[in-house]
Each structure stands twice: as C-alpha cells, then as structure tokens.
Scaffold this active site. Structure first.
Site, PDB file in Angstrom:
ATOM      1  N   ASP A  13      18.246 -30.104  48.360  1.00 33.48           N
ATOM      2  CA  ASP A  13      19.421 -29.317  48.758  1.00 33.48           C
ATOM      3  C   ASP A  13      19.139 -28.443  49.781  1.00 33.48           C
ATOM      4  OD1 ASP A  13      20.515 -30.616  46.565  1.00 33.48           O
ATOM      5  OD2 ASP A  13      19.675 -29.215  45.127  1.00 33.48           O
ATOM      6  N   GLU A  14      18.371 -28.587  50.885  1.00 34.63           N
ATOM      7  CA  GLU A  14      18.137 -27.652  51.707  1.00 34.63           C
ATOM      8  C   GLU A  14      19.459 -27.443  52.554  1.00 34.63           C
ATOM      9  OE1 GLU A  14      16.292 -30.314  51.092  1.00 34.63           O
ATOM     10  OE2 GLU A  14      14.332 -29.680  50.902  1.00 34.63           O
ATOM     11  N   LYS A  16      20.750 -30.752  54.315  1.00 34.02           N
ATOM     12  CA  LYS A  16      20.484 -31.737  55.058  1.00 34.02           C
ATOM     13  C   LYS A  16      21.873 -32.303  55.241  1.00 34.02           C
ATOM     14  CE  LYS A  16      17.887 -33.708  51.840  1.00 34.02           C
ATOM     15  NZ  LYS A  16      17.903 -32.724  50.803  1.00 34.02           N
ATOM     16  N   ALA A  39      20.880 -37.973  45.014  1.00 34.15           N
ATOM     17  CA  ALA A  39      21.345 -36.951  46.238  1.00 34.15           C
ATOM     18  C   ALA A  39      22.591 -36.535  46.121  1.00 34.15           C
ATOM     19  CB  ALA A  39      20.906 -37.708  47.494  1.00 34.15           C
ATOM     20  N   GLY A  40      22.843 -35.392  46.783  1.00 31.29           N
ATOM     21  CA  GLY A  40      24.180 -34.879  46.494  1.00 31.29           C
ATOM     22  C   GLY A  40      24.081 -34.069  48.013  1.00 31.29           C
ATOM     23  N   HIS A  41      24.548 -34.755  49.002  1.00 30.07           N
ATOM     24  CA  HIS A  41      24.720 -34.051  50.297  1.00 30.07           C
ATOM     25  C   HIS A  41      26.171 -33.541  50.795  1.00 30.07           C
ATOM     26  CE1 HIS A  41      21.017 -36.592  51.597  1.00 30.07           C
ATOM     27  NE2 HIS A  41      20.732 -35.720  50.554  1.00 30.07           N
ATOM     28  N   THR A 129      18.160 -36.419  37.381  1.00 35.98           N
ATOM     29  CA  THR A 129      19.607 -36.291  37.462  1.00 35.98           C
ATOM     30  C   THR A 129      20.111 -37.518  36.446  1.00 35.98           C
ATOM     31  OG1 THR A 129      19.445 -37.955  39.331  1.00 35.98           O
ATOM     32  CG2 THR A 129      19.472 -35.777  40.019  1.00 35.98           C
ATOM     33  N   GLN A 222      16.361 -35.789  49.017  1.00 34.75           N
ATOM     34  CA  GLN A 222      15.459 -35.130  48.172  1.00 34.75           C
ATOM     35  C   GLN A 222      14.608 -33.978  49.215  1.00 34.75           C
ATOM     36  OE1 GLN A 222      15.274 -38.650  46.957  1.00 34.75           O
ATOM     37  NE2 GLN A 222      17.340 -37.901  46.103  1.00 34.75           N
ATOM     38  N   THR A 299      24.642 -32.620  39.742  1.00 34.14           N
ATOM     39  CA  THR A 299      24.984 -32.470  38.492  1.00 34.14           C
ATOM     40  C   THR A 299      25.675 -31.216  37.827  1.00 34.14           C
ATOM     41  OG1 THR A 299      22.687 -31.559  38.238  1.00 34.14           O
ATOM     42  CG2 THR A 299      22.769 -33.969  37.833  1.00 34.14           C
ATOM     43  N   GLY A 300      25.631 -30.194  39.031  1.00 37.15           N
ATOM     44  CA  GLY A 300      26.380 -28.980  38.734  1.00 37.15           C
ATOM     45  C   GLY A 300      25.315 -28.250  37.957  1.00 37.15           C
ATOM     46  N   ARG A 303      20.701 -23.961  40.053  1.00 38.52           N
ATOM     47  CA  ARG A 303      19.521 -23.982  40.905  1.00 38.52           C
ATOM     48  C   ARG A 303      18.593 -22.856  40.493  1.00 38.52           C
ATOM     49  NH1 ARG A 303      22.613 -26.170  46.037  1.00 38.52           N
ATOM     50  NH2 ARG A 303      23.030 -28.045  45.410  1.00 38.52           N
ATOM     51  N   LYS A 329      21.427 -21.432  55.235  1.00 36.25           N
ATOM     52  CA  LYS A 329      21.698 -20.475  54.260  1.00 36.25           C
ATOM     53  C   LYS A 329      21.290 -19.077  54.442  1.00 36.25           C
ATOM     54  CE  LYS A 329      23.220 -22.307  50.441  1.00 36.25           C
ATOM     55  NZ  LYS A 329      23.584 -22.885  49.237  1.00 36.25           N
ATOM     56  N   ASP A 331      22.739 -16.607  55.783  1.00 38.98           N
ATOM     57  CA  ASP A 331      23.529 -15.827  55.522  1.00 38.98           C
ATOM     58  C   ASP A 331      23.650 -15.289  54.090  1.00 38.98           C
ATOM     59  OD1 ASP A 331      24.550 -18.875  55.120  1.00 38.98           O
ATOM     60  OD2 ASP A 331      26.050 -17.776  54.007  1.00 38.98           O
TER      61      ASP A 331
HETATM   62  P1  GDP Z   1      21.644 -31.311  50.720  1.00 39.31           P
HETATM   63  O1  GDP Z   1      21.422 -32.118  49.419  1.00 39.31           O
HETATM   64  O2  GDP Z   1      20.340 -30.940  51.422  1.00 39.31           O
HETATM   65  O3  GDP Z   1      22.413 -31.988  51.658  1.00 39.31           O
HETATM   66  O4  GDP Z   1      22.123 -29.930  50.175  1.00 39.31           O
HETATM   67  P2  GDP Z   1      23.149 -29.639  49.276  1.00 39.31           P
HETATM   68  O5  GDP Z   1      24.524 -30.160  50.064  1.00 39.31           O
HETATM   69  O6  GDP Z   1      23.173 -30.411  47.959  1.00 39.31           O
HETATM   70  O7  GDP Z   1      23.431 -28.243  48.965  1.00 39.31           O
HETATM   71  C1  GDP Z   1      23.453 -27.132  50.014  1.00 39.31           C
HETATM   72  C2  GDP Z   1      24.798 -26.540  49.855  1.00 39.31           C
HETATM   73  O8  GDP Z   1      24.863 -25.194  50.557  1.00 39.31           O
HETATM   74  C3  GDP Z   1      26.113 -26.967  49.591  1.00 39.31           C
HETATM   75  O9  GDP Z   1      26.896 -26.350  48.902  1.00 39.31           O
HETATM   76  C4  GDP Z   1      26.310 -26.776  51.158  1.00 39.31           C
HETATM   77  O10 GDP Z   1      27.788 -26.670  51.267  1.00 39.31           O
HETATM   78  C5  GDP Z   1      25.769 -25.109  51.325  1.00 39.31           C
HETATM   79  N1  GDP Z   1      25.538 -24.847  52.761  1.00 39.31           N
HETATM   80  C6  GDP Z   1      24.810 -25.531  53.693  1.00 39.31           C
HETATM   81  N2  GDP Z   1      24.197 -24.605  54.600  1.00 39.31           N
HETATM   82  C7  GDP Z   1      24.774 -23.498  54.404  1.00 39.31           C
HETATM   83  C8  GDP Z   1      24.826 -22.429  55.041  1.00 39.31           C
HETATM   84  O11 GDP Z   1      24.033 -22.044  56.067  1.00 39.31           O
HETATM   85  N3  GDP Z   1      24.944 -21.160  54.433  1.00 39.31           N
HETATM   86  C9  GDP Z   1      25.606 -21.112  53.260  1.00 39.31           C
HETATM   87  N4  GDP Z   1      26.153 -20.042  52.490  1.00 39.31           N
HETATM   88  N5  GDP Z   1      25.825 -22.447  52.485  1.00 39.31           N
HETATM   89  C10 GDP Z   1      25.282 -23.467  53.323  1.00 39.31           C
HETATM   90  P1  IMO Z   2      19.238 -33.839  47.450  1.00 37.45           P
HETATM   91  O1  IMO Z   2      19.134 -35.305  48.358  1.00 37.45           O
HETATM   92  C1  IMO Z   2      17.660 -31.705  44.510  1.00 37.45           C
HETATM   93  C2  IMO Z   2      15.251 -33.622  41.399  1.00 37.45           C
HETATM   94  C3  IMO Z   2      15.890 -33.633  39.987  1.00 37.45           C
HETATM   95  C4  IMO Z   2      14.535 -33.611  39.246  1.00 37.45           C
HETATM   96  C5  IMO Z   2      13.582 -34.533  39.987  1.00 37.45           C
HETATM   97  C6  IMO Z   2      13.629 -36.145  39.580  1.00 37.45           C
HETATM   98  O2  IMO Z   2      20.615 -33.497  47.242  1.00 37.45           O
HETATM   99  O3  IMO Z   2      18.396 -32.994  48.361  1.00 37.45           O
HETATM  100  P2  IMO Z   2      15.309 -38.028  39.606  1.00 37.45           P
HETATM  101  O4  IMO Z   2      16.871 -37.985  39.469  1.00 37.45           O
HETATM  102  O5  IMO Z   2      15.059 -38.249  41.244  1.00 37.45           O
HETATM  103  O6  IMO Z   2      14.568 -38.745  38.698  1.00 37.45           O
HETATM  104  O7  IMO Z   2      15.100 -36.539  39.412  1.00 37.45           O
HETATM  105  O8  IMO Z   2      14.096 -34.530  41.119  1.00 37.45           O
HETATM  106  N1  IMO Z   2      15.987 -34.032  42.265  1.00 37.45           N
HETATM  107  C7  IMO Z   2      16.615 -33.416  43.459  1.00 37.45           C
HETATM  108  N2  IMO Z   2      16.636 -32.014  43.518  1.00 37.45           N
HETATM  109  N3  IMO Z   2      18.317 -32.161  45.362  1.00 37.45           N
HETATM  110  C8  IMO Z   2      18.135 -33.578  45.288  1.00 37.45           C
HETATM  111  O9  IMO Z   2      18.639 -34.296  46.203  1.00 37.45           O
HETATM  112  C9  IMO Z   2      17.290 -34.303  44.294  1.00 37.45           C
HETATM  113  N4  IMO Z   2      17.272 -35.626  43.649  1.00 37.45           N
HETATM  114  C10 IMO Z   2      16.426 -35.626  42.729  1.00 37.45           C
HETATM  115  O10 IMO Z   2      16.683 -32.593  39.482  1.00 37.45           O
HETATM  116  O11 IMO Z   2      14.079 -32.340  39.070  1.00 37.45           O
HETATM  117 MG    MG Z   3      22.089 -31.940  47.393  1.00 40.09          MG
END
Ligand code: GDP
Ligand code: IMO
Ligand code: MG
Length: 422
Positions: A13-14, A16, A39-41, A129, A222, A299-300, A303, A329, A331
C-alpha cells in the site's frame, strides 16, 4: 531493451498503483508478475478513484500493452468483476490485456481453505486478505495447481473436480462449515470471461516485446517486508515480492533488469498481523490514519500506522537493488509538530540497524527527531517551493539510505506529483 521494475519497499500500500499510472506514458508495456487479488492498487484521475486487484495499473492509458504474468495467481470471479467495472467505463480491455497461460487459478475452495486456516489460528492469524492466495501458491509449489492454460484443455472440468476433491479432504481438518456451490457460479462465469481474452505463452510474448525494443515496466504487488523469504515470516504473503520475482514471474533473465524503482510512504503502514517496530498506538497514529485515509483498498480494514523505519527501508533497498526512490503521501505529514524517523533498534542494550531473524524482538526503535511543517503541500508542483523542514526530511532520508528520492507524490491524483531529479 531492459525491464524497469517498480516495487513497494514496505508492507504494501505504498501507492504503487498511483505511481505506475503516472509513469505509464513513458512505457509501452506494463506487467504484473506476482501476487493476486490480495493487491489493491488505487489510482485517481478526473476525481474518480479506481482500485485494481489483478489488472496492471497501466490499463487506463490508450495503446499500452498490459500483461498478467505467469507469477500471478488469478481469481476468475474477482477478475470478472474488475473487467465489468472497467468495461463499463468505456475501456475496451480485450485489445490491451494479455494473460499468461502459466498463471495459476485461485479456486473458490482456495478461498475457503484460506478462511478455514485463518479461523483455526485464532490470535496468531496472519490477517490474510482471505483471497485464497496462500492455498493457491501452495498448490502451485505442491504441483497440484490449475493454470489459465488448462481452461483450454478438453479435461478442464475433470482437473477442477480432482483438485476440489483434494481440498474437501483438507477441509476435514478444520471445524469449518462452507458452501462451495454458492461461489462456483460466479467463478465459472469468470472462467468464461477469461476465455474471451488473449491467453498467451507469456514468456515468449514478453521476450518478443523486449526484442522489439518496447519500453517495459514490471509492477510489483505487496511490499518487500511481506516477501515470502525476506519478510516478517510467517506474517507475509506467499510470493516473492522482491525484484527477482519479476524474473521468475515474467520469464525474463536477470540481465534484462533495468532501473529498479522503489516506492515508499513517507511513514509506515501495515494491515494484518505481525511485527511493526515503529507502530504508533496513540493519537499520533490515529491522526496519521485519519489524514492518510489509511483503510485497506482490498478489505477496508484500518491500517496500522507508524513513523518511517530506515533500517527496514535500507534492507528493502539492498534486497531489490533499488536505483531510485519514489516517495508518496508526504502531504499527510503536514501539521505534525515533530517528525520522527527510526534509525536503529535497541536490542540487548546495543543499537542495531539490521533486521534480526526474529523481527519481533525489535521492540525498541531509536528515533531521530526533525522539525515538522504546517503548510498544506498538496497543491505544490515543484520541489523548490517545499517548506524547508520538508526538504530537510527528504535530505535526511537520502543521506541515510544513500539513494536519491526522484519523485514525490503529494496527493492521490495523477497530477499530484513532483519530479525532483527524475
Ligand atoms: P498500492 O497498493 O501500493 O497501490 O497502494 P494503495 O492504493 O493500496 O494505497 C495507497 C492509498 O493512498 C490510496 O488510497 C491512494 O489513492 C492514496 N495515495 C497515493 N499516493 C498518495 C499521496 O501522495 N498522498 C495521499 N494523500 N494519498 C495518496
Ligand atoms: P498491495 O499490492 C498490504 C498482507 C495481508 C496480510 C498478509 C498476508 O495493495 O500493496 P495474503 O492475503 O497475501 O495471504 O495476506 O499480507 N497483504 C497486503 N498488505 N497491501 C497488499 O497489497 C497486501 N497483500 C497482502 O494484510 O497481512
Ligand atoms: Mg494496496
């Protein structure tokens, strides 16, 4: 041509998805190489947020090739839902998306096994997840798995039933009631949907594209600290999230790896169980969660939040051979009077900056304190206009990890990006 690899350097969740979307115009091909619907991108443009689970984050740009590589585990039901949403937005996916024959399928019974296994663990559960990731990769390495290419074989149903029977036997170990039929309808509709896509021998397809000089970005899922080998085992996912995963998950030689782009959040988050040395269980952590909207995209779940962990970041940079750092992030940290950064851990009265075998023993992080800044930076578009303490924060990170921060994200939207030395 080389393959650039973009990876998460923390616990996922960085940001990506957002960064891949921003970078896609520079590339011809975007490919996922591991993970699955865990993954949730997220990416955002025109005030609409999109969350992708299995489909690469380049999909919203025209005339790009998106590939789901052999290292990915694909759930047909989730895939169909994703396809339906994107198609509903007027994007024709069939011309742009290619699926590897060798990608493994997540069966409904994998999801049930995941849930049953987690339920049996009680307090020691991983916090999966529950998308069936672990059981699907277990069948892959156990040599029982079903692959996308099997859909085209005459005896697909026979193979499916054989594997499900195995799972029924395994499920007898658990005190868990389930209804497989409930999930099978959507799953088989998903299988139909997959069949309408271009299913390819992806290792040949990928290498042909590279010979044709296509510019290629591999999109990690991940994060490094969730890697099956190097993460905080057993609180990890079941695939290699590190750079080498791009080689095995796409069929490219290590000599093909080009730039390694490491994405990290300006602080840390983790969802699910497992050690998290800099975790903040106080109102500062609560403020980060609220300001950063830190709730899982898949999953909602809320974090867990904490300060940036430099030993962990250095570890991830080392494992992946990161060339450039992309920070997201930042900001969110406006309005914190003081910013802390973990520079080491006190272990047995000594300060260490390496991750020990049992990361759970790193109970006491050592922090450097830096001044905070008040300004809202989400509308800024060049590095020069950043407040001085923020420049100091970034400079401190660069000098500690000895890599440049080349891109800085200041909000979720595609436009909220600053190129420093990119
Ligand atoms: P990913 O799994 O690495 O693609 O990251 P996620 O999408 O799961 O989580 C990142 C969250 O931060 C999402 O809700 C994005 O919309 C949001 N996001 C991404 N970059 C930024 C940022 O620079 N600032 C803020 N405030 N939110 C961001
Ligand atoms: P993205 O690509 C954050 C975490 C789960 C759990 C562990 C194992 O969006 O960054 P799994 O479902 O793989 O058996 O879960 O890894 N996890 C993540 N946490 N971002 C993800 O993907 C993740 N995918 C798995 O929360 O702790
Ligand atoms: Mg994610």
């Amino acid at each position: 041509m080389k393959v650039d690899v973009l990876l998460g350097l923390q616990w996922g969740d960085e940001g990506k998805g957002k960064i891949v979307d921003v970078l896609t115009p520079k590339y011809d091909v975007i490919a996922r190489f591991q993970g699955g619907p865990n993954a949730g991108h997220s990416l955002e443009f025109n005030r609409i947020k999109h969350i992708l689970h299995s489909i690469p984050s380049g999909i919203f740009h025209k005339n790009k090739i998106n590939i789901i590589g052999n290292g990915v585990v694909l759930d047909p039901s989730v895939f169909k839902e994703e396809v339906d949403i994107i198609t509903g937005m007027g994007v024709t996916l069939e011309d742009q998306l290619y699926i590897s024959k060798k990608a493994h399928l997540i069966l409904p019974s994998h999801r049930i096994l995941d849930a049953a296994s987690e339920a049996s663990k009680g307090k020691t559960k991983i916090g999966s997840t529950l998308k069936g990731i672990g059981p699907a990769y277990m069948d892959k390495t156990g040599r029982n798995g079903l692959r996308v290419g099997d859909i085209q074989s005459g005896n697909f149903m026979e193979k499916y039933n054989f594997l499900v029977e195995k799972h029924r036997e395994l499920l007898k170990m658990y005190d868990y009631t389930y209804d497989l039929k409930e999930h099978e309808k959507a799953w088989f509709e998903g299988i139909e949907r997959i069949s309408s896509f271009q299913i390819v021998d992806s290792e040949y397809f990928v290498n042909d594209l590279l010979r044709e000089e296509k510019r290629f970005l591999a999109e990690g899922a991940q994060g490094t600290l969730l890697d099956i080998d190097f993460g905080s085992y057993p609180f990890v996912t079941s695939s290699n999230t590190v750079c080498s995963g791009a080689c095995s998950g796409l069929g490219i030689s290590p000599s093909r790896i080009g730039n390694v782009l490491g994405v990290f959040k300006a602080y840390c988050t983790r969802v699910g169980g497992g050690p998290f040395p800099t975790e903040l269980l106080d109102e500062t952590g609560e403020k980060m969660r609220e300001k950063g909207a830190e709730f899982g995209a898949t999953t909602g779940r809320p974090r867990r939040c904490g300060w940036l962990d430099l030993p962990a970041l250095k570890y991830s940079i080392m494992l992946n051979g990161v060339d450039q750092l992309l920070m997201t992030k930042i900001d969110v940290l406006s309005g914190f009077p003081e910013i802390k950064i973990c520079t080491g851990y006190r272990i047995d009265h000594k300060i260490a900056d390496r991750i020990p075998f049992d990361i759970g023993t790193m109970s006491e992080p050592v922090f450097e304190k830096l001044p905070g800044w008040e300004e809202d930076i989400s509308k800024l578009r060049d590095f020069k206009s950043f407040p001085e303490p923020l420049k100091e924060y970034i400079g401190f990170i660069e000098s500690e990890v000895k890599k440049p921060v080349t891109m800085i994200s200041v909000g979720p939207d595609r436009n909220q990006i600053i190129y420093k030395d990119f």
